[in-house]
Design a protein around this motif. Structure first.
Motif, mmCIF file in Angstrom:
data_model
loop_
_atom_site.group_PDB
_atom_site.id
_atom_site.type_symbol
_atom_site.label_atom_id
_atom_site.label_comp_id
_atom_site.label_asym_id
_atom_site.label_seq_id
_atom_site.Cartn_x
_atom_site.Cartn_y
_atom_site.Cartn_z
ATOM 1 N N SER A 33 0.824 -1.209 0.000
ATOM 2 C CA SER A 33 0.000 0.000 0.000
ATOM 3 C C SER A 33 0.859 1.261 0.000
ATOM 4 N N GLY A 34 1.987 1.243 0.728
ATOM 5 C CA GLY A 34 2.874 2.395 0.729
ATOM 6 C C GLY A 34 3.463 2.658 -0.644
ATOM 7 N N PHE A 35 3.852 1.595 -1.326
ATOM 8 C CA PHE A 35 4.375 1.744 -2.686
ATOM 9 C C PHE A 35 3.310 2.328 -3.605
ATOM 10 N N ALA A 36 2.071 1.827 -3.502
ATOM 11 C CA ALA A 36 0.993 2.335 -4.349
ATOM 12 C C ALA A 36 0.740 3.811 -4.084
ATOM 13 N N ALA A 37 0.775 4.218 -2.812
ATOM 14 C CA ALA A 37 0.550 5.617 -2.472
ATOM 15 C C ALA A 37 1.655 6.505 -3.034
ATOM 16 N N ALA A 38 2.908 6.105 -2.832
ATOM 17 C CA ALA A 38 4.024 6.901 -3.334
ATOM 18 C C ALA A 38 4.000 6.998 -4.850
ATOM 19 N N ASP A 39 3.684 5.900 -5.514
ATOM 20 C CA ASP A 39 3.617 5.881 -6.974
ATOM 21 C C ASP A 39 2.538 6.836 -7.474
ATOM 22 N N ALA A 40 1.333 6.776 -6.876
ATOM 23 C CA ALA A 40 0.235 7.628 -7.323
ATOM 24 C C ALA A 40 0.534 9.105 -7.095
ATOM 25 N N SER A 161 -13.533 -6.665 -4.638
ATOM 26 C CA SER A 161 -13.308 -6.425 -3.217
ATOM 27 C C SER A 161 -11.914 -5.867 -3.036
ATOM 28 N N ALA A 162 -11.747 -5.037 -2.025
ATOM 29 C CA ALA A 162 -10.450 -4.410 -1.781
ATOM 30 C C ALA A 162 -10.396 -3.980 -0.329
ATOM 31 N N GLY A 163 -9.190 -3.604 0.103
ATOM 32 C CA GLY A 163 -9.046 -3.061 1.441
ATOM 33 C C GLY A 163 -8.165 -3.880 2.343
ATOM 34 N N ASN A 164 -8.684 -4.223 3.516
ATOM 35 C CA ASN A 164 -7.886 -4.777 4.600
ATOM 36 C C ASN A 164 -7.160 -6.064 4.232
ATOM 37 N N VAL A 165 -7.823 -6.962 3.548
ATOM 38 C CA VAL A 165 -7.193 -8.203 3.094
ATOM 39 C C VAL A 165 -7.446 -8.323 1.601
ATOM 40 N N GLY A 166 -6.375 -8.418 0.828
ATOM 41 C CA GLY A 166 -6.539 -8.544 -0.614
ATOM 42 C C GLY A 166 -5.965 -7.347 -1.345
ATOM 43 N N THR A 167 -6.656 -6.900 -2.376
ATOM 44 C CA THR A 167 -6.182 -5.806 -3.213
ATOM 45 C C THR A 167 -6.154 -4.504 -2.428
ATOM 46 N N PRO A 168 -5.027 -3.775 -2.410
ATOM 47 C CA PRO A 168 -5.032 -2.450 -1.780
ATOM 48 C C PRO A 168 -6.091 -1.564 -2.432
ATOM 49 N N ILE A 169 -6.805 -0.803 -1.613
ATOM 50 C CA ILE A 169 -7.911 -0.018 -2.126
ATOM 51 C C ILE A 169 -7.457 0.992 -3.174
ATOM 52 N N LEU A 170 -6.248 1.525 -3.037
ATOM 53 C CA LEU A 170 -5.759 2.494 -4.014
ATOM 54 C C LEU A 170 -5.597 1.851 -5.390
ATOM 55 N N GLU A 171 -5.178 0.588 -5.416
ATOM 56 C CA GLU A 171 -5.062 -0.114 -6.694
ATOM 57 C C GLU A 171 -6.423 -0.275 -7.344
ATOM 58 N N ALA A 172 -7.439 -0.592 -6.562
ATOM 59 C CA ALA A 172 -8.783 -0.747 -7.119
ATOM 60 C C ALA A 172 -9.313 0.578 -7.649
ATOM 61 N N VAL A 173 -9.078 1.645 -6.910
ATOM 62 C CA VAL A 173 -9.559 2.967 -7.316
ATOM 63 C C VAL A 173 -8.903 3.430 -8.617
ATOM 64 N N LEU A 174 -7.615 3.136 -8.775
ATOM 65 C CA LEU A 174 -6.864 3.607 -9.938
ATOM 66 C C LEU A 174 -6.774 2.565 -11.044
ATOM 67 N N HIS A 175 -7.562 1.508 -10.973
ATOM 68 C CA HIS A 175 -7.511 0.467 -11.993
ATOM 69 C C HIS A 175 -7.822 1.072 -13.368
ATOM 70 N N PRO A 176 -7.045 0.712 -14.394
ATOM 71 C CA PRO A 176 -7.271 1.313 -15.719
ATOM 72 C C PRO A 176 -8.634 1.005 -16.326
ATOM 73 N N GLN A 177 -9.266 -0.086 -15.881
ATOM 74 C CA GLN A 177 -10.639 -0.393 -16.306
ATOM 75 C C GLN A 177 -11.557 -0.154 -15.113
ATOM 76 N N PRO A 178 -12.213 0.987 -15.048
ATOM 77 C CA PRO A 178 -12.952 1.367 -13.834
ATOM 78 C C PRO A 178 -14.019 0.355 -13.441
ATOM 79 N N TYR A 179 -14.200 0.216 -12.141
ATOM 80 C CA TYR A 179 -15.238 -0.656 -11.594
ATOM 81 C C TYR A 179 -16.553 0.101 -11.475
ATOM 82 N N ASP A 180 -17.651 -0.660 -11.485
ATOM 83 C CA ASP A 180 -18.964 -0.066 -11.230
ATOM 84 C C ASP A 180 -19.159 0.225 -9.755
#
Length: 494
Positions: A33-40, A161-180
């Motif tokens: 998650s820290g890497f995703a935050a710094a990258d974004a 699904s994202a967050g506490n266990v699994g995909t970091p929420i920032l990755e889901a939010v910034l996914h190149p194919q947006p979620y509904d």
């Protein structure tokens, strides 16, 4: 001292296309998650400094990537004393408690502190961003979020699904194919550091004393859980059997018109979902709820491959159904999603037993890479490891996860190799060697792990090794672990 990281480092930082350029940000932690935050943040022109207490091969690799992208990286505990001069915002990993010296120094300097969830919310698209359905609770979060995601997908929605266990929420939010829509699992750690999330619907499944060393008191832990309800638009879902969750709804600052929706294992009243004659029934999202209900599914629909359906599993299904119904999903999609849902038996599967310690079966982690991923999912772990290493080097794994380990219980033929790595990289971590190699040894393993674990810890079976020295396959190993855990808890163990 209670930190309030809700104030703004700069006006208008409410979406990904805002003016982040030149903002001096300190990112604490260089996990996923820290890497995703710094990258974004770097991508949007912020001046990013990253600090990490740990120095592992994985962290060093992430540091090199971020340095190429223009971030400054400082590794080692000496960099976690206070924010660098000029810091305008701190973005912290959820494992850093509010009483950490760096967090206290940030507060004293008037620097706002955001968590990864707060940053992810503010990195959503300005228009058309995927709404969030959020879940927290002391127990049952992962199962409920999995059920909810299955229901949303059964309705034809592009959901994850994202967050506490699994995909970091920032990755889901910034996914190149947006979620509904995104089903978000939130821990009390994550909730402590957020102030802006405004979910369509939110749920607190249950609350019991947990992580008090992190939060400082039960009141603060309860307050963190309750933050999930703030700014909710449509429905705050609470547990009728847990009066604390209803009180949290009453205390929340919600959007005008938001409703309180209860879930119960009994017959539901109006504005509740519950159970009537083996049927999960909705008296919350039907027009004539005073005297009628909609059938969502039967308890038999939840059974799947299981011989029976435990009460907590039904409660989780009701909570997931209420969140989905709040989002507008129809009863047939709820039924189809719950029918289709299967907990992954041996991949980060939380064993549903009561008590202050979480037990997680990741027997499928038969190599060091998979074990590392599992161990990174939790903050404080009693690790059960060992088996057939097949020539793998465990030094890098042990070095990376050493700071997370409360203790280690070793099993299997090659356990001495892991013991040697622990002696080199985690000499202060208590290690228990279980020499027995028959399949009954798992009872001793569980008893020893329970002795090491403290309230709030996770006992994780993630062996980093194959199973055939003791078991027929990794499934048999996981089954033996789960059965031993249930025997231990039923026998009055912790």
């Amino acid at each position: 001292m209670t930190l309030e990281p809700g104030y703004e480092p700069r006006p208008g930082l409410t979406h990904r296309d805002a003016d982040w350029s030149g903002l001096h940000v300190l990112v604490v932690g260089l996990g996923v998650s820290g890497f995703a935050a710094a990258d974004a943040l770097t991508e949007r022109g912020a001046e990013v400094t990253v600090v990490s207490r740990d120095v592992t091969d994985a962290i060093t690799e992430r540091a090199q990537i971020l340095q190429i992208l223009g971030a400054e990286v400082r590794l080692g505990p000496e960099h976690l004393r206070r924010p660098p001069d000029g810091t305008e915002l701190v973005v912290t990993s959820p494992g850093v408690p509010p009483h950490d010296p760096l967090m206290l120094a940030a507060a004293a300097a008037g620097v706002p502190v955001w968590g990864e969830v707060e940053l992810a919310w503010r990195m959503r698209a300005q228009e058309g961003a995927a709404p969030w359905l959020t879940v927290t609770g002391t127990n049952g979060k992962t199962t409920t979020v999995g059920m909810l995601t299955s229901i949303l997908q059964a309705a034809g929605l592009r959901a994850t699904s994202a967050g506490n266990v699994g995909t970091p929420i920032l990755e889901a939010v910034l996914h190149p194919q947006p979620y509904d829509v995104i089903a978000v699992e939130l821990s009390s750690f994550q909730l402590h550091w957020q102030r802006s999330v405004s979910a369509v619907a939110s749920a607190v499944l249950n609350v019991a004393p947990d992580h008090l060393d992190w939060h400082g008191s039960y009141a603060d832990y309860l307050r963190a859980k309750g933050r999930i309800y703030d700014r909710t638009h449509i429905a705050c879902v609470y547990n009728v059997a847990d009066v604390q969750t209803e009180q949290l709804v009453m205390d929340a600052e919600v959007v005008e018109g938001c409703r309180a929706i209860g879930f119960t294992l009994g017959v539901p009243g109006p504005s509740m979902v519950g159970v009537v004659d083996e049927v999960l029934a909705d008296r919350a999202f039907v027009e004539q709820r005073q005297w009628s209900a909609a059938e969502l599914c039967t308890i038999a629909d939840l059974r799947g491959d299981a011989a029976s359906v435990p009460p907590h599993y039904i409660a989780n299904a009701l909570a997931a159904a209420a969140l989905a119904r709040a989002y507008g999903v129809g009863p047939l999609s709820v039924r189809d999603g719950l029918r289709a849902f299967r907990p992954d038996r041996h991949r980060l599967a939380v064993i549903d037993v009561p008590g202050p310690v979480r037990w997680v079966n990741d027997s499928k982690a038969t190599n060091t890479h998979a074990a590392a991923a599992a161990l990174r999912s939790f903050e404080t772990v009693v690790w059960i490891a060992g088996g057939l290493l097949k020539g793998a080097d465990v030094d890098g794994l042990v070095a990376e996860v050493a700071a997370r380990l409360r203790g280690v219980v070793l099993i299997g033929r090659d356990r001495a190799q892991i013991a040697a790595a622990l002696a080199r990289h985690a000499p202060d971590v208590p290690v228990i060697d279980v020499a027995e190699t028959d399949t009954e040894a798992m009872d001793q393993v569980v008893a020893q792990a329970a002795r090491l674990a403290q309230p709030g810890d996770v006992v994780l079976l993630a062996p980093a090794a194959a199973s055939m020295d003791m078991f027929e396959n990794y499934g048999a190993r996981g089954d033996a672990f789960e059965e031993a855990v249930r025997r231990h808890v039923a026998g009055g163990g912790r």
